[in-house]
Design an enzyme around this catalytic site. Structure first.
Site, PDB file in Angstrom:
ATOM      1  N   GLY A  15     -11.626   2.959   5.292  1.00  0.00           N
ATOM      2  CA  GLY A  15     -10.247   2.494   5.078  1.00  0.00           C
ATOM      3  C   GLY A  15     -10.172   1.483   3.939  1.00  0.00           C
ATOM      4  N   SER A  17      -8.825   2.043   0.932  1.00  0.00           N
ATOM      5  CA  SER A  17      -7.757   2.306  -0.051  1.00  0.00           C
ATOM      6  C   SER A  17      -6.706   1.211  -0.067  1.00  0.00           C
ATOM      7  CB  SER A  17      -7.088   3.657   0.246  1.00  0.00           C
ATOM      8  OG  SER A  17      -6.785   3.765   1.622  1.00  0.00           O
ATOM      9  N   ARG A  18      -6.496   0.553   1.093  1.00  0.00           N
ATOM     10  CA  ARG A  18      -5.413  -0.429   1.176  1.00  0.00           C
ATOM     11  C   ARG A  18      -5.861  -1.652   1.984  1.00  0.00           C
ATOM     12  NH1 ARG A  18      -1.501   1.268   4.261  1.00  0.00           N
ATOM     13  NH2 ARG A  18      -2.492   3.129   5.101  1.00  0.00           N
ATOM     14  N   VAL A  67     -12.136   9.143   9.787  1.00  0.00           N
ATOM     15  CA  VAL A  67     -13.316   8.602  10.482  1.00  0.00           C
ATOM     16  C   VAL A  67     -13.190   8.666  12.003  1.00  0.00           C
ATOM     17  CG1 VAL A  67     -14.116   7.119   8.611  1.00  0.00           C
ATOM     18  CG2 VAL A  67     -12.428   6.227  10.238  1.00  0.00           C
ATOM     19  N   ASN A  93     -13.762  -0.659   9.031  1.00  0.00           N
ATOM     20  CA  ASN A  93     -12.484  -1.356   8.851  1.00  0.00           C
ATOM     21  C   ASN A  93     -11.273  -0.486   9.163  1.00  0.00           C
ATOM     22  OD1 ASN A  93     -10.518  -3.324   7.355  1.00  0.00           O
ATOM     23  ND2 ASN A  93     -10.301  -1.352   6.302  1.00  0.00           N
ATOM     24  N   TYR A 158      -3.681  -1.340  21.313  1.00  0.00           N
ATOM     25  CA  TYR A 158      -4.397  -1.922  20.173  1.00  0.00           C
ATOM     26  C   TYR A 158      -5.352  -3.010  20.665  1.00  0.00           C
ATOM     27  CZ  TYR A 158      -4.889  -4.254  15.568  1.00  0.00           C
ATOM     28  OH  TYR A 158      -5.365  -4.823  14.404  1.00  0.00           O
ATOM     29  N   ALA A 160      -6.679  -3.313  23.574  1.00  0.00           N
ATOM     30  CA  ALA A 160      -7.778  -2.692  24.326  1.00  0.00           C
ATOM     31  C   ALA A 160      -8.807  -2.082  23.377  1.00  0.00           C
ATOM     32  CB  ALA A 160      -7.214  -1.611  25.262  1.00  0.00           C
ATOM     33  N   LYS A 162      -9.456  -2.972  20.302  1.00  0.00           N
ATOM     34  CA  LYS A 162     -10.171  -4.021  19.568  1.00  0.00           C
ATOM     35  C   LYS A 162     -11.113  -4.802  20.490  1.00  0.00           C
ATOM     36  CE  LYS A 162      -8.413  -3.212  15.480  1.00  0.00           C
ATOM     37  NZ  LYS A 162      -9.271  -2.661  14.415  1.00  0.00           N
ATOM     38  N   ILE A 191      -2.425 -10.630   9.160  1.00  0.00           N
ATOM     39  CA  ILE A 191      -2.707 -10.685   7.724  1.00  0.00           C
ATOM     40  C   ILE A 191      -1.638  -9.853   7.018  1.00  0.00           C
ATOM     41  CG2 ILE A 191      -4.437 -10.175   5.934  1.00  0.00           C
ATOM     42  CD1 ILE A 191      -5.393 -12.267   8.057  1.00  0.00           C
TER      43      ILE A 191
HETATM   44  P1  NAP Z   1      -3.623  -1.082   6.293  1.00  0.00           P
HETATM   45  O1  NAP Z   1      -3.174  -1.927   5.172  1.00  0.00           O
HETATM   46  O2  NAP Z   1      -2.654  -0.249   7.043  1.00  0.00           O
HETATM   47  O3  NAP Z   1      -4.834  -0.155   5.783  1.00  0.00           O
HETATM   48  C1  NAP Z   1      -5.470   0.704   6.690  1.00  0.00           C
HETATM   49  C2  NAP Z   1      -6.590   1.429   5.996  1.00  0.00           C
HETATM   50  O4  NAP Z   1      -7.282   2.234   6.961  1.00  0.00           O
HETATM   51  C3  NAP Z   1      -6.101   2.367   4.906  1.00  0.00           C
HETATM   52  O5  NAP Z   1      -7.032   2.351   3.855  1.00  0.00           O
HETATM   53  C4  NAP Z   1      -6.091   3.730   5.614  1.00  0.00           C
HETATM   54  O6  NAP Z   1      -6.304   4.829   4.737  1.00  0.00           O
HETATM   55  C5  NAP Z   1      -7.300   3.586   6.513  1.00  0.00           C
HETATM   56  N1  NAP Z   1      -7.316   4.490   7.656  1.00  0.00           N
HETATM   57  C6  NAP Z   1      -6.493   4.493   8.732  1.00  0.00           C
HETATM   58  N2  NAP Z   1      -6.867   5.459   9.587  1.00  0.00           N
HETATM   59  C7  NAP Z   1      -7.933   6.077   9.043  1.00  0.00           C
HETATM   60  C8  NAP Z   1      -8.777   7.147   9.446  1.00  0.00           C
HETATM   61  N3  NAP Z   1      -8.601   7.789  10.612  1.00  0.00           N
HETATM   62  N4  NAP Z   1      -9.785   7.513   8.630  1.00  0.00           N
HETATM   63  C9  NAP Z   1     -10.004   6.874   7.456  1.00  0.00           C
HETATM   64  N5  NAP Z   1      -9.246   5.852   7.018  1.00  0.00           N
HETATM   65  C10 NAP Z   1      -8.227   5.470   7.812  1.00  0.00           C
HETATM   66  O7  NAP Z   1      -4.350  -1.984   7.423  1.00  0.00           O
HETATM   67  P2  NAP Z   1      -5.023  -3.438   7.332  1.00  0.00           P
HETATM   68  O8  NAP Z   1      -4.033  -4.433   7.783  1.00  0.00           O
HETATM   69  O9  NAP Z   1      -5.745  -3.614   6.053  1.00  0.00           O
HETATM   70  O10 NAP Z   1      -6.081  -3.279   8.534  1.00  0.00           O
HETATM   71  C11 NAP Z   1      -7.456  -3.021   8.306  1.00  0.00           C
HETATM   72  C12 NAP Z   1      -8.217  -3.314   9.595  1.00  0.00           C
HETATM   73  O11 NAP Z   1      -7.995  -4.675   9.946  1.00  0.00           O
HETATM   74  C13 NAP Z   1      -7.752  -2.493  10.785  1.00  0.00           C
HETATM   75  O12 NAP Z   1      -8.840  -2.148  11.591  1.00  0.00           O
HETATM   76  C14 NAP Z   1      -6.833  -3.446  11.526  1.00  0.00           C
HETATM   77  O13 NAP Z   1      -6.711  -3.147  12.882  1.00  0.00           O
HETATM   78  C15 NAP Z   1      -7.550  -4.752  11.282  1.00  0.00           C
HETATM   79  N6  NAP Z   1      -6.702  -5.923  11.449  1.00  0.00           N
HETATM   80  C16 NAP Z   1      -5.586  -6.089  10.689  1.00  0.00           C
HETATM   81  C17 NAP Z   1      -4.802  -7.213  10.872  1.00  0.00           C
HETATM   82  C18 NAP Z   1      -3.545  -7.452  10.093  1.00  0.00           C
HETATM   83  O14 NAP Z   1      -2.784  -8.329  10.508  1.00  0.00           O
HETATM   84  N7  NAP Z   1      -3.292  -6.761   8.989  1.00  0.00           N
HETATM   85  C19 NAP Z   1      -5.172  -8.173  11.823  1.00  0.00           C
HETATM   86  C20 NAP Z   1      -6.325  -7.982  12.567  1.00  0.00           C
HETATM   87  C21 NAP Z   1      -7.079  -6.845  12.367  1.00  0.00           C
HETATM   88  P3  NAP Z   1      -5.042   5.566   3.992  1.00  0.00           P
HETATM   89  O15 NAP Z   1      -4.538   4.564   3.008  1.00  0.00           O
HETATM   90  O16 NAP Z   1      -5.661   6.720   3.321  1.00  0.00           O
HETATM   91  O17 NAP Z   1      -4.062   5.881   5.057  1.00  0.00           O
END
Ligand code: NAP
Length: 252
Positions: A15, A17-18, A67, A93, A158, A160, A162, A191
């Site tokens: 993950g 890309s973003r 994944v 991630n 979510y 559960a 994590k 974030i």
């Molecule tokens: P995001 O901006 O939505 O980015 C999610 C990334 O995961 C994207 O690159 C997406 O790819 C990829 N992805 C999702 N499902 C996938 C799959 N089945 N196979 C491969 N790639 C997949 O999310 P984020 O906020 O950066 O979150 C990243 C991680 O941090 C996550 O595990 C999230 O639960 C955790 N987290 C986030 C926060 C927060 O507040 N943002 C807080 C705590 C934990 P595509 O772009 O191709 O869709």
């Protein structure tokens, strides 16, 4: 000549890309790592971060793979090992977020969450372990969430998933320490990413007001924790830990 804390290392970031994964990939490349960038749907975004990582002089492979699926996770790890000959750092991630009260939650929504945010961690890790065990070195960094430690309304599935990631991390850390492999979690608080942009405003207001720092974090405030865990000697003695760049939402 590669310079930096990860000089010569090979990292796979799922993950990437973003959001958080993208910034971890950028920072790892800046610090000398060659990279496999994984994405699911956002090809253009994956290509742009790959280009940025190459601009630091790194070798970069991009692999589209879901994944959460056995064949996707296997192909992703196999492609990385085949391109670079090894895999030193795995950052699990990739994840999704949906929102519902438990009383209204469908089984499909529950299963999608557990598959995307927990099963994916198991699948990528299982595929990467043989190579890490053989080389007697590995750093596995799982991106959990502070909600896996404290929970939140409308996010039981979510939370559960994590919490499962944190439990998996602790158990695996006890299994593979003897091979020179460390396994740790990062449990960020809210974030500013696309993921959080999709949560309802009322939920975000409620959350912001209970944070000691009264603000959400940014991706560049999370990625250095991944670097700490990945680098030598900085991360050498951490295993089974959950580090919290979380605005003070959880205090342990
Ligand atoms: P995001 O901006 O939505 O980015 C999610 C990334 O995961 C994207 O690159 C997406 O790819 C990829 N992805 C999702 N499902 C996938 C799959 N089945 N196979 C491969 N790639 C997949 O999310 P984020 O906020 O950066 O979150 C990243 C991680 O941090 C996550 O595990 C999230 O639960 C955790 N987290 C986030 C926060 C927060 O507040 N943002 C807080 C705590 C934990 P595509 O772009 O191709 O869709």
């Amino acid at each position: 000549m590669s310079q930096g804390k990860l000089s010569g290392r090979v990292a796979l970031v799922t993950g990437a890309s973003r959001g958080i994964g993208r910034e971890i990939a950028r920072l790892f490349a800046e610090q000398g790592a060659n990279l496999c960038i994984n994405y699911a749907r956002s090809q253009e975004a994956a290509e742009s971060i790959a280009e940025q990582c190459r601009s630091y002089g790194r070798r970069v492979l991009i692999v589209q793979a879901d994944v959460s699926q056995e064949d996707g996770a296997r192909r992703l790890v196999e492609s990385t090992v085949s391109e670079f000959g090894r895999i030193d750092i795995l950052v699990n991630n990739a994840g999704i977020l949906t929102q519902s009260l438990v009383k209204d939650m469908t089984v499909e929504m529950w299963d999608e969450m557990i598959t995307s945010d927990l099963r994916s961690v198991f699948l990528c890790t299982r595929n990467a372990l043989p190579s890490m065990i053989e080389q007697r070195f590995g750093r596995i960094i799982n991106v959990a969430s502070q909600l896996g430690q404290k929970g939140a309304p409308e996010l039981a599935h979510y939370s559960a998933a994590k919490a499962g990631v944190i439990g998996f991390t602790k158990a695996l850390a006890r299994e593979v320490g003897e091979y020179g492999i460390t396994v740790n979690c990062i449990a960020p608080g809210p974030i500013e990413t696309d993921m959080v942009a999709r949560i309802t405003e009322s939920w975000k207001e409620m959350k912001r007001s209970e944070l000691p720092l009264l603000r959400f974090g940014t991706v560049d405030e999370v990625a250095p924790t991944a670097l700490l865990l990945a680098a030598e000697p900085d991360g050498n003695i951490y295993t089974g830990q959950t580090l919290g760049p979380n605005s003070g939402d959880v205090m342990l």
